[in-house]
Scaffold this motif. Structure first.
Motif, mmCIF file in Angstrom:
data_model
loop_
_atom_site.group_PDB
_atom_site.id
_atom_site.type_symbol
_atom_site.label_atom_id
_atom_site.label_comp_id
_atom_site.label_asym_id
_atom_site.label_seq_id
_atom_site.Cartn_x
_atom_site.Cartn_y
_atom_site.Cartn_z
ATOM 1 N N THR A 28 0.849 -1.192 0.000
ATOM 2 C CA THR A 28 0.000 0.000 0.000
ATOM 3 C C THR A 28 0.889 1.247 0.000
ATOM 4 O OG1 THR A 28 -0.052 0.188 2.406
ATOM 5 C CG2 THR A 28 -1.701 -1.263 1.372
ATOM 6 N N PRO A 29 0.306 2.424 -0.313
ATOM 7 C CA PRO A 29 1.089 3.662 -0.187
ATOM 8 C C PRO A 29 1.697 3.822 1.204
ATOM 9 C CG PRO A 29 -0.928 4.085 -1.387
ATOM 10 C CD PRO A 29 -1.017 2.667 -0.906
ATOM 11 N N GLY A 30 0.945 3.427 2.238
ATOM 12 C CA GLY A 30 1.458 3.504 3.596
ATOM 13 C C GLY A 30 2.676 2.615 3.807
ATOM 14 N N ASP A 31 2.682 1.438 3.165
ATOM 15 C CA ASP A 31 3.834 0.529 3.269
ATOM 16 C C ASP A 31 5.081 1.173 2.669
ATOM 17 O OD1 ASP A 31 2.281 -1.481 4.454
ATOM 18 O OD2 ASP A 31 1.780 -2.397 2.523
ATOM 19 N N PHE A 32 4.924 1.779 1.506
ATOM 20 C CA PHE A 32 6.058 2.455 0.863
ATOM 21 C C PHE A 32 6.546 3.619 1.719
ATOM 22 C CE2 PHE A 32 4.337 0.446 -3.069
ATOM 23 C CZ PHE A 32 5.505 -0.171 -3.509
ATOM 24 N N PHE A 33 5.606 4.340 2.313
ATOM 25 C CA PHE A 33 5.945 5.480 3.170
ATOM 26 C C PHE A 33 6.820 5.032 4.343
ATOM 27 C CE2 PHE A 33 3.847 9.162 5.786
ATOM 28 C CZ PHE A 33 5.082 9.774 5.880
ATOM 29 N N ILE A 34 6.359 4.009 5.071
ATOM 30 C CA ILE A 34 7.089 3.539 6.249
ATOM 31 C C ILE A 34 8.452 2.978 5.857
ATOM 32 C CG2 ILE A 34 7.101 1.870 8.130
ATOM 33 C CD1 ILE A 34 5.167 4.216 8.538
ATOM 34 N N ALA A 35 8.503 2.222 4.761
ATOM 35 C CA ALA A 35 9.780 1.640 4.321
ATOM 36 C C ALA A 35 10.789 2.735 3.979
ATOM 37 C CB ALA A 35 9.552 0.736 3.115
ATOM 38 N N ASN A 55 15.851 10.773 13.350
ATOM 39 C CA ASN A 55 15.056 10.853 14.585
ATOM 40 C C ASN A 55 13.667 10.244 14.422
ATOM 41 O OD1 ASN A 55 17.109 13.026 14.428
ATOM 42 N ND2 ASN A 55 16.440 13.505 16.495
ATOM 43 N N LEU A 56 13.580 9.106 13.726
ATOM 44 C CA LEU A 56 12.290 8.460 13.494
ATOM 45 C C LEU A 56 11.786 7.802 14.778
ATOM 46 C CD1 LEU A 56 10.066 7.540 11.512
ATOM 47 C CD2 LEU A 56 11.514 5.545 10.984
ATOM 48 N N VAL A 57 10.554 8.185 15.168
ATOM 49 C CA VAL A 57 9.908 7.633 16.365
ATOM 50 C C VAL A 57 8.493 7.219 15.996
ATOM 51 C CG1 VAL A 57 9.099 8.114 18.711
ATOM 52 C CG2 VAL A 57 11.270 9.080 17.930
ATOM 53 N N PHE A 58 8.080 6.026 16.381
ATOM 54 C CA PHE A 58 6.720 5.551 16.103
ATOM 55 C C PHE A 58 5.848 5.698 17.345
ATOM 56 C CE2 PHE A 58 8.946 3.465 12.643
ATOM 57 C CZ PHE A 58 8.034 3.577 11.598
ATOM 58 N N PHE A 59 4.638 6.251 17.147
ATOM 59 C CA PHE A 59 3.624 6.274 18.205
ATOM 60 C C PHE A 59 2.801 4.992 18.135
ATOM 61 C CE2 PHE A 59 3.509 11.054 17.061
ATOM 62 C CZ PHE A 59 4.729 11.265 17.673
ATOM 63 N N THR A 60 2.443 4.614 16.897
ATOM 64 C CA THR A 60 1.751 3.362 16.611
ATOM 65 C C THR A 60 2.423 2.767 15.368
ATOM 66 O OG1 THR A 60 0.122 4.304 15.060
ATOM 67 C CG2 THR A 60 -0.411 4.411 17.410
ATOM 68 N N GLN A 61 1.849 1.718 14.801
ATOM 69 C CA GLN A 61 2.436 1.121 13.588
ATOM 70 C C GLN A 61 2.351 2.071 12.397
ATOM 71 O OE1 GLN A 61 0.404 -2.668 13.064
ATOM 72 N NE2 GLN A 61 2.079 -3.741 14.106
ATOM 73 N N THR A 62 1.418 3.024 12.425
ATOM 74 C CA THR A 62 1.209 3.880 11.246
ATOM 75 C C THR A 62 1.396 5.370 11.534
ATOM 76 O OG1 THR A 62 -1.183 3.946 11.703
ATOM 77 C CG2 THR A 62 -0.389 2.240 10.182
ATOM 78 N N THR A 63 1.710 5.732 12.762
ATOM 79 C CA THR A 63 1.886 7.150 13.104
ATOM 80 C C THR A 63 3.209 7.354 13.834
ATOM 81 O OG1 THR A 63 0.793 6.992 15.269
ATOM 82 C CG2 THR A 63 -0.618 7.453 13.359
ATOM 83 N N GLY A 64 3.710 8.574 13.757
ATOM 84 C CA GLY A 64 4.956 8.856 14.462
ATOM 85 C C GLY A 64 5.498 10.230 14.116
ATOM 86 N N SER A 65 6.793 10.406 14.384
ATOM 87 C CA SER A 65 7.443 11.679 14.108
ATOM 88 C C SER A 65 8.824 11.427 13.516
ATOM 89 C CB SER A 65 7.584 12.506 15.396
ATOM 90 O OG SER A 65 8.474 11.873 16.300
#
Length: 277
Positions: A28-35, A55-65
């Motif tokens: 999915t687009p989200g998969d490409f984004f996270i990768a 400085n990648l930090v995840f709040f959940t599997q699909t959200t973060g900073s």
């Protein structure tokens, strides 16, 4: 209290209209984004200026900073107390700013940082270029777009309350957002993709266009980061005028001393849902 200005953008990962057997079709687009984010990419914008994601930090599997910024080298003139001579020394600067994301919704929130650029759309362009470095995105011929989501409140209010709508124009791009409207953005983006195009614009006109239908398309157009305009009469006695949906992204000033990154992202998730629905 000092506050920080945050700006809302839509991120899209647009597949080519025709795929071959080497392209991955299940991601999915989200998969490409996270990768791409996990790669923490870098690229040289011009000599001595290198942009980075870190400085990648995840709040959940699909959200973060994450942080985006640049490093640059320059030469500074200094006085050396020990040798009592003037010398030249290399000086390295690395200004950066904070970004928040929701890969499922496809939104990125960028904190304004004057040391990087007064215009956050210029920072968004660097995020486009950085994420485009990912091997999977490159090998699948995916185009990355980070577009401002303009504040549509005034535009939508004028459309919904107009006495008469005679013309409505909306821009569109390739397929990506899962919540594009069924009347216009979704079918037109599919058509654009099959035609091997990158962007398009369509105008409809009539003696009295339906306010509800046009307003729904306007909401979807804003949420997908596209522009629109309309020719309306505010009241029966008014002269016709043209109104526009375009310009700067939705922005909010927030006290980071009171709200942490997760709380700020939740504010913008709500803003996005309010725009779309």
């Amino acid at each position: 209290m000092a506050t920080t200005e945050f700006n809302l953008f839509r991120i899209k990962f647009i597949r080519p209209s025709q795929t071959d057997f080497l392209h991955e079709t299940e991601k999915t687009p989200g998969d490409f984004f996270i990768a791409a984010m996990r790669d923490k990419p870098s690229f040289e914008h011009r000599k001595r200026y290198i942009w980075h994601i870190g400085n990648l930090v995840f709040f959940t599997q699909t959200t973060g900073s994450f942080a985006v910024g640049r490093t640059s080298k320059s030469t500074v003139e200094l006085y050396d107390e020990e040798s009592k001579n003037f010398i030249e020394a290399d000086h390295k600067e690395s200004p950066f700013t904070q970004c928040l994301f929701d890969s499922e919704l496809g939104i990125v929130v960028i904190a304004k940082k004057s040391a990087l650029n007064q215009d956050t759309t210029k920072i968004a362009e660097k995020i486009e270029a950085l994420l485009s470095q990912n091997d999977d995105i490159f090998s699948n011929d995916i185009r990355v777009e980070v577009s401002p989501i303009p504040d549509p409140i005034g535009f939508i209010k004028q459309l919904s309350t107009a006495s008469l709508i005679r013309r409505f124009t909306a821009h569109f791009g390739g397929p990506n957002p899962f919540d594009a409207d069924e009347y216009f953005q979704h079918p037109m983006s599919v058509y654009l993709s099959h035609a091997n195009g990158e962007e398009g614009v369509t105008t409809i006109s009539g003696e009295n266009l339906d306010n509800n239908t046009v307003t729904e398309v306007a909401k979807s157009t804003a949420a997908t980061g596209n522009k629109a305009s309309a020719r309306i009469k505010r009241f029966k006695s008014s002269k016709p005028e043209t109104i526009h949906l375009k310009g700067n992204p939705v922005k909010r000033r927030i006290d980071e001393g009171k709200f942490g990154p997760e709380a700020i992202l939740k504010k913008f998730q709500k803003i996005y849902h309010d725009i779309r629905h």
